[in-house]
Each structure stands twice: as C-alpha cells, then as structure tokens.
Design an enzyme around this catalytic site. Sequence first.
Site, PDB file in Angstrom:
ATOM      1  N   PRO A  66      41.026  33.351  44.780  1.00  0.00           N
ATOM      2  CA  PRO A  66      40.642  34.741  45.032  1.00  0.00           C
ATOM      3  C   PRO A  66      41.887  35.549  45.400  1.00  0.00           C
ATOM      4  O   PRO A  66      42.766  35.045  46.107  1.00  0.00           O
ATOM      5  CB  PRO A  66      39.685  34.653  46.219  1.00  0.00           C
ATOM      6  N   HIS A  67      41.957  36.764  44.923  1.00  0.00           N
ATOM      7  CA  HIS A  67      43.130  37.579  45.220  1.00  0.00           C
ATOM      8  C   HIS A  67      42.765  39.054  45.265  1.00  0.00           C
ATOM      9  O   HIS A  67      41.800  39.483  44.641  1.00  0.00           O
ATOM     10  CB  HIS A  67      44.248  37.333  44.193  1.00  0.00           C
TER      11      HIS A  67
END
Length: 155
Positions: A66-67
């Site tokens: 996730p970013h």
Amino acid sequence: MNRLTNLVYPATVRAQLQVESKRAFFPLAGAIAATALGLDASEVTEALLERERLGSTAFGRGMALPHARIPGLSGVRGLFLQFSRPVDFDAIDALPVDLAFVLLSPVDAGADHLKALAQVSRFLRDDATVSRLRGARSSEAVYAILTGEEARDAA
C-alpha cells in the site's frame, strides 16, 4: 544485497500484528504512522484507502505494498507490518496477505516515490528474505532482516 535502511526505523516495523481484515488494516496502518512518524492517522488512512480503491496493492505471494502521498511529510518513509495471521487482501493470485510494506511519500516526491516502490519490490522478490521475514517473531528481528543488521550481528 538491497537494504531498506533509508525507509524504515525500529518504530515503523511491527511483527505479529493482529489484523482482522483488509478493511481493519488501513486504520491500523494510519495509527502506526501517527505514533511512529507523527502523522495524522486519519489523513494517512484516507490516503491509503484512496489508492486502494484504484485496485488492490496486494501483488501476490502473500504480500502487499500500500502506498500514498502525504502532505507535509519530509521524505519517503516506510512501515513494515507482519501479520500474526494472513488476511484476504483481494490479491491478484488470491493468496491472503501476511506481509505489508506501507510506503508514504511527500506529495511532490515524484521520482523518489517510484524509486522507493521499485526498491521495496526488488527486496521482496527474494524468496529467502521473505521466508526469514515470515519466520521472525519480534519487531526487532524483522527490522534486522530489513536493514541487514542480522548479517552484521552474525559476522
């Protein structure tokens, strides 16, 4: 070997984390970012969820990346979270996730954000490293694997 010393700190690495579901993961990541990095938990949670709505960040083999871009962040930072048990994350290979590297970047990070994503994905491609990360039973042990400290300790 590729090390992640520029992205993680002892406070941003957690092992044996109780994660009930993908939905519960994002507020938990936001809370850890708030505690470890002094960020606003709800802002981090919402930014990660916004990116996740575009498609799952689980890239297979039980891992997710996730970013998000976070206003006011001074540099690219990472959280590494090892789950006590895998959870469904809508991965492309349908395998549940037990390792997540959360990458947080300044809004204007551009190339630095992309370089960090590439660095993390290269690191997580090594099967032996991933196996050691899964076998680690403490945050300190996980941090040592991520930063190469374990190799230094053995020398």
